[in-house]
Design a protein around this motif. Structure first.
Motif, mmCIF file in Angstrom:
data_model
loop_
_atom_site.group_PDB
_atom_site.id
_atom_site.type_symbol
_atom_site.label_atom_id
_atom_site.label_comp_id
_atom_site.label_asym_id
_atom_site.label_seq_id
_atom_site.Cartn_x
_atom_site.Cartn_y
_atom_site.Cartn_z
ATOM 1 N N ALA A 148 0.836 -1.209 0.000
ATOM 2 C CA ALA A 148 0.000 0.000 0.000
ATOM 3 C C ALA A 148 0.866 1.251 0.000
ATOM 4 O O ALA A 148 0.499 2.276 -0.586
ATOM 5 N N LEU A 149 2.027 1.167 0.639
ATOM 6 C CA LEU A 149 2.934 2.311 0.678
ATOM 7 C C LEU A 149 3.947 2.264 -0.454
ATOM 8 O O LEU A 149 4.215 3.287 -1.097
ATOM 9 N N THR A 150 4.522 1.118 -0.714
ATOM 10 C CA THR A 150 5.694 1.044 -1.585
ATOM 11 C C THR A 150 5.362 0.972 -3.069
ATOM 12 O O THR A 150 6.216 1.272 -3.905
ATOM 13 N N ASP A 151 4.133 0.589 -3.406
ATOM 14 C CA ASP A 151 3.766 0.420 -4.815
ATOM 15 C C ASP A 151 3.005 1.656 -5.292
ATOM 16 O O ASP A 151 1.830 1.843 -4.979
ATOM 17 N N ALA A 152 3.679 2.516 -6.068
ATOM 18 C CA ALA A 152 3.080 3.773 -6.531
ATOM 19 C C ALA A 152 2.570 3.672 -7.969
ATOM 20 O O ALA A 152 2.253 4.694 -8.574
#
Length: 236
Positions: free
Chosen positions: A124-128
């Motif tokens: 949720a944080l690392t995949d942009a």
């Protein structure tokens, strides 16, 4: 009542950032509020931004303000995440990150408070790649753009200036000025760190200030962004 208290506290923090008011604005706010519980809720809602003046100037946190932050955390405990969140709990997970940032800043500026556990990052944080969703989440994490809150969230921001710029531009086109004001803080933080950007954040800050009715929370976001942009320009 809670929304009014949060707006009032944002004004107090903004005044403190401009050098106006007492030396313990958070404690003074809590002590003087007709509804102390609403005041403590406001401290929790603003989170790390209550210490924006200290983060941006390097000043020490007043012990009475640190006590107010600790009291707010005791009355309104933050959620704890030992695993990355399922989709339905993203807002609670971002709240946990903001709580972690608050305790980091308290410790960084001379206060004694139990440090909140660092949440797990996860995709949720690392995949942009889904930058619309991701930038919306980063807007919720805007307090972590303050100096002194290094960690996984800032690392991800450094690696993704283009998705942040896209999210900011999208928010501007949609006239979603609160989201744009939060995202432009991340762009300003990257300017301060010399990360190349595909756009200039300053005209965005000026545009939001000119075309919104203001409001203390947006005003605080813009003031934080301006301070970081000035600091970035001054280091050239």
């Amino acid at each position: 009542m809670y929304a009014e208290a949060t707006a009032d506290l944002a004004r107090r923090v903004l005044d403190a950032l401009h050098g106006v008011g007492g030396t313990a604005p958070l404690a003074d706010f809590v002590d003087g509020c007709a509804d102390p519980k609403a005041a403590l809720a406001a401290v929790r809602v603003l989170g790390a931004d209550t210490l924006a003046p200290q983060a941006l100037t390097g000043a020490a946190a007043h012990p009475r303000d640190v006590a107010a932050i600790a009291q707010a955390a005791a009355v309104f405990p933050a959620p704890v995440f030992t695993q990355p969140p399922p989709a339905g709990l993203i807002e609670n997970w971002t709240a946990a990150w903001r709580d972690w940032a608050t305790t980091r800043l308290v410790a960084h500026h001379g206060g004694a408070v139990s440090e909140a556990a660092e949440p797990q990052a996860g995709p949720a944080l690392t995949d942009a790649r889904s930058w619309q969703r991701w930038s919306g989440m980063m807007a919720q994490l805007a307090p972590l753009s303050l100096p002194g809150v290094d960690g996984p969230v800032r690392d991800v921001a450094r690696r993704n200036p283009v998705p942040l710029a896209r999210g900011t531009t999208r928010a501007m086109l949609r006239r979603d000025h609160p989201t744009a004001a939060r995202l432009v803080r991340w762009l300003a933080a990257l300017v301060q760190e010399r990360v190349p950007l595909p756009l200039d954040p300053l005209p965005i800050v000026d545009h939001i200030a000119l075309h919104t009715g203001g409001g203390p929370r947006i005003a605080l976001d813009l003031a934080v962004a301006r301070r970081m942009l000035v600091a970035g320009a001054g280091a050239d």
